[in-house]
Design an enzyme around this catalytic site. Structure first.
Site, PDB file in Angstrom:
ATOM      1  N   MET A   1       0.844  -1.192   0.000  1.00  0.00           N
ATOM      2  CA  MET A   1       0.000   0.000   0.000  1.00  0.00           C
ATOM      3  C   MET A   1       0.878   1.239   0.000  1.00  0.00           C
ATOM      4  O   MET A   1       1.822   1.331   0.782  1.00  0.00           O
ATOM      5  CB  MET A   1      -0.916   0.002   1.222  1.00  0.00           C
ATOM      6  CG  MET A   1      -1.958  -1.103   1.204  1.00  0.00           C
ATOM      7  SD  MET A   1      -3.035  -1.015   2.643  1.00  0.00           S
ATOM      8  CE  MET A   1      -1.865  -1.487   3.927  1.00  0.00           C
ATOM      9  N   ALA A   2       0.543   2.170  -0.857  1.00  0.00           N
ATOM     10  CA  ALA A   2       1.325   3.402  -0.969  1.00  0.00           C
ATOM     11  C   ALA A   2       1.350   4.138   0.364  1.00  0.00           C
ATOM     12  O   ALA A   2       0.325   4.330   1.004  1.00  0.00           O
ATOM     13  CB  ALA A   2       0.719   4.306  -2.051  1.00  0.00           C
ATOM     14  N   GLN A  60       5.905  -4.175  -6.412  1.00  0.00           N
ATOM     15  CA  GLN A  60       4.684  -3.907  -7.170  1.00  0.00           C
ATOM     16  C   GLN A  60       4.895  -2.698  -8.081  1.00  0.00           C
ATOM     17  O   GLN A  60       5.374  -1.654  -7.637  1.00  0.00           O
ATOM     18  CB  GLN A  60       3.506  -3.632  -6.235  1.00  0.00           C
ATOM     19  CG  GLN A  60       2.192  -3.485  -7.005  1.00  0.00           C
ATOM     20  CD  GLN A  60       1.014  -3.228  -6.089  1.00  0.00           C
ATOM     21  OE1 GLN A  60       0.789  -2.090  -5.681  1.00  0.00           O
ATOM     22  NE2 GLN A  60       0.255  -4.268  -5.765  1.00  0.00           N
ATOM     23  N   CYS A  90      -5.599  -0.188  -8.507  1.00  0.00           N
ATOM     24  CA  CYS A  90      -5.615   1.038  -7.708  1.00  0.00           C
ATOM     25  C   CYS A  90      -6.729   1.961  -8.197  1.00  0.00           C
ATOM     26  O   CYS A  90      -6.779   2.324  -9.371  1.00  0.00           O
ATOM     27  CB  CYS A  90      -4.274   1.756  -7.801  1.00  0.00           C
ATOM     28  SG  CYS A  90      -4.240   3.305  -6.847  1.00  0.00           S
ATOM     29  N   LYS A 137      -2.322  -7.816  -9.277  1.00  0.00           N
ATOM     30  CA  LYS A 137      -3.313  -7.419  -8.259  1.00  0.00           C
ATOM     31  C   LYS A 137      -4.371  -6.585  -8.962  1.00  0.00           C
ATOM     32  O   LYS A 137      -4.060  -5.601  -9.616  1.00  0.00           O
ATOM     33  CB  LYS A 137      -2.626  -6.602  -7.164  1.00  0.00           C
ATOM     34  CG  LYS A 137      -3.582  -5.926  -6.166  1.00  0.00           C
ATOM     35  CD  LYS A 137      -4.229  -6.930  -5.255  1.00  0.00           C
ATOM     36  CE  LYS A 137      -4.827  -6.255  -4.018  1.00  0.00           C
ATOM     37  NZ  LYS A 137      -5.834  -5.239  -4.306  1.00  0.00           N
ATOM     38  N   ASN A 198      -8.735 -11.002  -1.554  1.00  0.00           N
ATOM     39  CA  ASN A 198      -8.450  -9.752  -0.848  1.00  0.00           C
ATOM     40  C   ASN A 198      -9.750  -8.976  -0.660  1.00  0.00           C
ATOM     41  O   ASN A 198     -10.632  -9.023  -1.511  1.00  0.00           O
ATOM     42  CB  ASN A 198      -7.431  -8.939  -1.661  1.00  0.00           C
ATOM     43  CG  ASN A 198      -7.172  -7.552  -1.102  1.00  0.00           C
ATOM     44  OD1 ASN A 198      -7.272  -6.565  -1.820  1.00  0.00           O
ATOM     45  ND2 ASN A 198      -6.850  -7.454   0.169  1.00  0.00           N
ATOM     46  N   GLY A 199      -9.846  -8.269   0.460  1.00  0.00           N
ATOM     47  CA  GLY A 199     -11.005  -7.433   0.709  1.00  0.00           C
ATOM     48  C   GLY A 199     -11.732  -7.821   1.983  1.00  0.00           C
ATOM     49  O   GLY A 199     -12.204  -8.943   2.128  1.00  0.00           O
ATOM     50  N   ASP A 200     -11.784  -6.881   2.948  1.00  0.00           N
ATOM     51  CA  ASP A 200     -12.517  -7.060   4.207  1.00  0.00           C
ATOM     52  C   ASP A 200     -11.925  -8.134   5.111  1.00  0.00           C
ATOM     53  O   ASP A 200     -12.647  -8.819   5.832  1.00  0.00           O
ATOM     54  CB  ASP A 200     -13.998  -7.369   3.945  1.00  0.00           C
ATOM     55  CG  ASP A 200     -14.735  -6.197   3.315  1.00  0.00           C
ATOM     56  OD1 ASP A 200     -14.212  -5.073   3.361  1.00  0.00           O
ATOM     57  OD2 ASP A 200     -15.831  -6.412   2.759  1.00  0.00           O
ATOM     58  N   ARG A 223      -5.825  -2.892   4.100  1.00  0.00           N
ATOM     59  CA  ARG A 223      -6.198  -1.891   5.102  1.00  0.00           C
ATOM     60  C   ARG A 223      -6.447  -2.484   6.485  1.00  0.00           C
ATOM     61  O   ARG A 223      -6.359  -1.782   7.490  1.00  0.00           O
ATOM     62  CB  ARG A 223      -7.445  -1.132   4.633  1.00  0.00           C
ATOM     63  CG  ARG A 223      -7.199  -0.242   3.407  1.00  0.00           C
ATOM     64  CD  ARG A 223      -8.493   0.391   2.917  1.00  0.00           C
ATOM     65  NE  ARG A 223      -9.475  -0.631   2.582  1.00  0.00           N
ATOM     66  CZ  ARG A 223     -10.754  -0.589   2.950  1.00  0.00           C
ATOM     67  NH1 ARG A 223     -11.201   0.411   3.669  1.00  0.00           N
ATOM     68  NH2 ARG A 223     -11.587  -1.552   2.588  1.00  0.00           N
TER      69      ARG A 223
END
Length: 316
Positions: A1-2, A60, A90, A137, A198-200, A223
Site C-alpha cells: 500500500m502506498a 509492485q 488502484c 493485483k 483480498n477485501g474485508d 487496510r
C-alpha cells in the site's frame, strides 16, 4: 500500500512473524511507477531499498506503457527483486486518470499486453533464464455493470502470469460497501493459476471464512493491518497451523508502535520519520479508550520524544 508498506513496515511485519518459523508470510513493496523509474526519480528509487530482505522480494509496479513496464521490471530484477506484481486495481483518481491501475479494467487488451510484456522481460515461470514470477493485483471490474474479472483472469493466465490477487470490489466502490467474495469463488473455478483473495480481512477469522467460501489459495491483507500489523502473523497462524493466538495487549501495541517508529528513524531519518509516523499513531490508537482527545496532538508530532510521550499517555 502506498505510504504504508515501506521497508520499515515490511521489516516490522517479518519481526512479528518470527515467533513461529512455521508460518509463511510474503510482503510487498509500495507500488512503483515504471515511468518514474525510467526517469530515475529519486523518491521512487528511495522506495526500492531491498537490501537485507528475505526472498521473495516482491516489488509492485504500475503503468500503462508495456515497453516501460517491461523495462522497469528488468531493472527491478537487477536491483534485487525476485518477484514482480503488476497493479491493475488502484482506484485513486490521479492513477486512474492517467490510464493506470484500475483504468486497465476498461482496456483488457492493453492489460493483457502489459502482463505479457513483463512476463517476457523477466522470464515468467519456468521459462527463460530469470524465471521471475509475475503476479497481478486487480479488482472485479470498473463497476457492477462491467465486471470483467473472469475474462481478465483467463487472459492473464494465457499471458504467463503466475498468480492472481483479486480484491472483491469494483473500482467504482473504492473501499466502500462490502467486498463480494462470491466473485472470488467464480475466478477460482475458472483460473488455472493460484488465486489470492483480498477485501474485508480485518481479523484472522475473516481469512478462514474467505478461504472456506471461495476456495482461494491464500489471502492478502491490506487496510486491515493499518495500526494492526500483528494481524498478519495471527492470520497466518490460524490458516496454516489452526491456532488462534490471543489479541495483543495494550503493552504489546505500545511496544510495536515504538518499534515501528524506531525502524522509520533508522531507514528515513528523524525528520521524515516524524512526519510519516503521525498517521500511524492515529491508526495504532484507534479504539483505545481516551485516545480521541489526543488525536489532534498526534497529527502535530514534531519529535521522537513527543511521539513517545503521547503514546505513553494514550496507552497508560
Amino acid at each position: 500500500m502506498a505510504g504504508v508498506t515501506d521497508k520499515a513496515y515490511r521489516q516490522l511485519i517479518r519481526e512479528l512473524c518470527e515467533n513461529d518459523s512455521c508460518i509463511r508470510v510474503h510482503t510487498m513493496t509500495e507500488m512503483v511507477s515504471c515511468q518514474a523509474l525510467h526517469f530515475h526519480n529519486k523518491l521512487t528509487l528511495a522506495m526500492l531499498d531491498l537490501e537485507g530482505e528475505p526472498v521473495p522480494r516482491t516489488v509492485q509496479i504500475f503503468g500503462r506503457d508495456p515497453s516501460l513496464m517491461a523495462e522497469g521490471a528488468k531493472r527491478l530484477v537487477s536491483m534485487g527483486a525476485t518477484a514482480i506484481n503488476i497493479n491493475m486495481g488502484c482506484p485513486v483518481p490521479k492513477i486512474v486518470n492517467n490510464g493506470e491501475g484500475a483504468a486497465l479494467l476498461k482496456n483488457l487488451p492493453l492489460a493483457t499486453e502489459i502482463a505479457g510484456a513483463v512476463v517476457d522481460a523477466v522470464g515468467g515461470v519456468g521459462t527463460g533464464s530469470a524465471c521471475v514470477p509475475v503476479s497481478v493485483k486487480t479488482r472485479l471490474g470498473w463497476d457492477e455493470e462491467h465486471i470483467v474479472i473472469s475474462e481478465l483472469a483467463l487472459r492473464l493466465e494465457q499471458a504467463g502470469v503466475a498468480e492472481l490477487m483479486v480484491h472483491g470490489r469494483t473500482r467504482s466502490q473504492f473501499y466502500g460497501g462490502r467486498a463480494d467474495w462470491s466473485w472470488l469463488a467464480r475466478v477460482k473455478a475458472v483460473a488455472g493459476i493460484p488465486v489470492i483473495g483480498n477485501g474485508d480481512i480485518q481479523i484472522p477469522e475473516d481469512a478462514v471464512r474467505l478461504v472456506e467460501e471461495t476456495g482461494c489459495d491464500g489471502v492478502m491483507i491490506g487496510r486491515g493491518m493499518l495500526g494492526n500489523p500483528w494481524v498478519v502473523a495471527r492470520t497466518a497462524m490460524l490458516l496454516q497451523n489452526g491456532v488462534l493466538t490471543p489479541e495483543v495487549t495494550a503493552a504489546e501495541r505500545l511496544r510495536v508502535a515504538h518499534r515501528h517508529f524506531e525502524l522509520l528513524v533508522q531507514y528515513k531519518g528523524e525528520a521524515v520519520a516524524v512526519k510519516e509516523m503521525r498517521k500511524h499513531a492515529l491508526w495504532y490508537t484507534k479504539g483505545v479508550r481516551g485516545a480521541a482527545r489526543l488525536r489532534q496532538r498526534m497529527s502535530q508530532i514534531q519529535s521522537v520524544e513527543a511521539f513517545a510521550g503521547l503514546m505513553e499517555e494514550a496507552f497508560k
